[in-house]
Design an enzyme around this catalytic site. Structure first.
Site, PDB file in Angstrom:
ATOM      1  CB  CYS A 163      48.099  31.977  15.768  1.00 57.69           C
ATOM      2  SG  CYS A 163      46.678  31.496  14.868  1.00 57.69           S
TER       3      CYS A 163
ATOM      4  CB  CYS B  56      49.273  24.538  26.507  1.00 58.17           C
ATOM      5  SG  CYS B  56      49.587  23.261  25.259  1.00 58.17           S
TER       6      CYS B  56
ATOM      7  CD  GLU C 108      43.738  35.286  26.997  1.00 59.90           C
ATOM      8  OE1 GLU C 108      43.873  36.490  27.219  1.00 59.90           O
ATOM      9  OE2 GLU C 108      44.646  34.590  26.544  1.00 59.90           O
TER      10      GLU C 108
ATOM     11  CB  SER D 236      51.206  23.371  14.798  1.00 61.59           C
ATOM     12  OG  SER D 236      49.989  23.902  15.231  1.00 61.59           O
ATOM     13  CG  LEU D 237      54.825  20.977   8.803  1.00 60.56           C
ATOM     14  CD1 LEU D 237      55.105  19.596   9.363  1.00 60.56           C
ATOM     15  CD2 LEU D 237      54.434  20.859   7.329  1.00 60.56           C
ATOM     16  CG  HIS D 238      54.935  25.611  13.269  1.00 66.02           C
ATOM     17  ND1 HIS D 238      53.891  26.081  12.492  1.00 66.02           N
ATOM     18  CD2 HIS D 238      54.439  25.551  14.539  1.00 66.02           C
ATOM     19  CE1 HIS D 238      52.839  26.299  13.254  1.00 66.02           C
ATOM     20  NE2 HIS D 238      53.144  25.983  14.488  1.00 66.02           N
TER      21      HIS D 238
ATOM     22  CB  CYS E  43      39.678  31.066  18.390  1.00 66.71           C
ATOM     23  SG  CYS E  43      41.228  30.249  18.744  1.00 66.71           S
TER      24      CYS E  43
ATOM     25  N   GLY F  10      45.733  25.529  24.824  1.00 65.54           N
ATOM     26  CA  GLY F  10      45.746  24.087  25.033  1.00 65.54           C
ATOM     27  C   GLY F  10      45.940  23.292  23.756  1.00 65.54           C
ATOM     28  CD  GLU F  11      47.626  19.045  20.765  1.00 64.06           C
ATOM     29  OE1 GLU F  11      48.330  19.843  20.141  1.00 64.06           O
ATOM     30  OE2 GLU F  11      46.751  18.334  20.217  1.00 64.06           O
TER      31      GLU F  11
ATOM     32  CB  CYS G 281      52.944  29.049  21.905  1.00 60.30           C
ATOM     33  SG  CYS G 281      51.285  29.102  22.583  1.00 60.30           S
TER      34      CYS G 281
ATOM     35  CG  ASN H  47      50.725  36.732  15.205  1.00 58.43           C
ATOM     36  OD1 ASN H  47      50.723  37.609  14.353  1.00 58.43           O
ATOM     37  ND2 ASN H  47      49.973  35.646  15.113  1.00 58.43           N
TER      38      ASN H  47
ATOM     39  CB  CYS I 280      54.942  25.516  21.162  1.00 59.63           C
ATOM     40  SG  CYS I 280      54.062  23.976  20.891  1.00 59.63           S
TER      41      CYS I 280
HETATM   42  S1  SF4 Z   1      51.055  26.295  20.258  1.00 62.23           S
HETATM   43 FE1  SF4 Z   1      49.301  25.139  20.969  1.00 62.23          FE
HETATM   44  S2  SF4 Z   1      50.195  23.194  21.650  1.00 62.23           S
HETATM   45 FE2  SF4 Z   1      51.901  24.648  21.528  1.00 62.23          FE
HETATM   46  S3  SF4 Z   1      52.070  25.523  23.616  1.00 62.23           S
HETATM   47 FE3  SF4 Z   1      50.740  26.876  22.396  1.00 62.23          FE
HETATM   48  S4  SF4 Z   1      48.665  26.174  22.878  1.00 62.23           S
HETATM   49 FE4  SF4 Z   1      50.076  24.529  23.432  1.00 62.23          FE
END
Ligand code: SF4
Length: 346
Positions: free
Chosen positions: A333, A107, A87, A214-216, A100, A160-161, A114, A290, A111
């Site tokens: 996101c 990935c 996507e 991405s600190l969070h 984006c 993806g990372e 996500c 989200n 996380c």
């Molecule tokens: S937030 Fe980013 S690094 Fe984490 S699972 Fe989702 S796509 Fe991967």
């Protein structure tokens, strides 16, 4: 034998190819302008056109589905040659768009907040597939005669990372930045990482693009619940590497802070954030969570979000709240998932 993609070639690499074939390297600028700027002022000879077609693959991802949100966000489901899909999202912002881009199919980071993480990692994208997403999205805007098409910004925040596929992502950035080609400026590009340390160690090889983490959470124990790789790469190690980066004057690292109801919006979170960030060139970007189907977390209220921002500002931390775009079409996101898109079109 598989042909290399023309979209994985930097101009220096194309020059080398031309030289080896006794063709003037001056023609590489014309080739780049044709491919990336649609400028056809000067024609190439038939023999050179044939040689290029015979040597290089010109295919780009195909658009399998387009979903548009009320706020103008456009999500593309793009098909790759091997049948996989990723996507890509176009996000409007004032007079511009931001593209984006995805860097992997799925990935590996898993996380917990996500949707992409739920897919697992299928494979890395090639640099040409990353460049291809940009070109296809830009071409779509051009076909709509959208004025805001000029010079879209780029964020590596899709599936993806990006630093887990660092070599191909770096190559795609080098190609997209070629002055005779797409000519995207380094400050127009933002790469966002979950904190994949082996990749962060390679950032010094990158052009001076914008970096986001991405600190969070400022606490390792909470952060590793959100981002499992934090157990291998804790915040101490990430900041140790960030401190080695040669930031330009006025350059910041952006710290994305996914604000989750009843999890990370306490006063102690704000205080601990200030311990990490006060003496660093930091910009905090608060992103209200989200939700996606089956997610275990909840979105904070607007009041909670504003209150947390005020706590950070009171601690003299430069802080913004990011407006959520495209959430109702799962384009915001952490909401991308091209497997679910295949099975349950939105
Ligand atoms: S937030 Fe980013 S690094 Fe984490 S699972 Fe989702 S796509 Fe991967």
């Amino acid at each position: 034998m598989l042909k290399p993609s023309i979209f994985s070639q930097t101009q220096a690499e194309l020059n080398l190819f031309l030289r080896l074939n006794d063709v003037s390297t001056q023609l590489s600028s014309i080739i780049f302008q044709q491919i990336y700027k649609n400028k056809f002022n000067q024609e190439l000879s038939n023999s050179l056109s044939l040689l290029l077609k015979k040597t290089f693959d010109y295919s780009v991802p195909v658009i399998n589905k387009i979903t548009t949100s009320e706020d103008g966000t456009i999500k593309f489901l793009m098909g790759l040659e091997d049948g996989n899909q990723v996507e890509t999202v176009l996000i409007p912002f004032f007079k511009k768009y931001t593209v984006c881009l995805s860097s992997q199919v799925g990935c590996a980071m898993n996380c917990s907040f996500c949707y992409t993480g739920k897919m697992g990692l299928k494979r890395n994208l090639k640099s040409s597939e990353i460049v291809g997403q940009f070109l296809v999205a830009r071409q779509y805007l051009q076909s709509q005669s959208d004025e805001r098409v000029k010079n879209p910004n780029i964020v590596f925040m899709g599936q993806g990372e990006p630093l887990h596929n660092s070599d191909e992502v770096l190559k795609s950035i080098q190609v997209l930045m070629e002055p005779m080609g797409a000519a995207v400026g380094p400050r127009q590009i933002t790469l966002s990482t979950a904190g994949y340390l082996p990749g962060i160690k390679k950032l010094s090889h990158y052009p001076q693009i914008n970096i986001a983490l991405s600190l969070h959470s400022p606490f390792n124990d909470i952060r590793k619940r959100l981002i499992p790789i934090n157990q291998h790469f804790p915040l101490e190690d990430i900041f140790f590497e960030f401190d080695k980066l040669d930031l330009k004057k006025k350059q910041f690292i952006t710290y994305e802070y996914l604000l989750i109801k009843d999890l990370n919006n306490r006063s102690e979170d704000a205080l601990e954030l200030s311990k990490w960030l006060t003496n660093r060139r930091a910009l905090i970007n608060i992103i209200p969570f989200n939700p996606f189907p089956g997610s275990e977390f909840q979105r904070p209220t607007e009041e909670d979000t504003l209150e947390f921002k005020e706590k950070l500002v009171a601690l003299k931390l430069r802080t913004m709240i990011r407006t959520t775009k495209g959430s109702e079409i799962l384009a915001a996101c952490g909401q991308l998932n091209s497997l679910i898109e295949q099975e349950f079109p939105v």
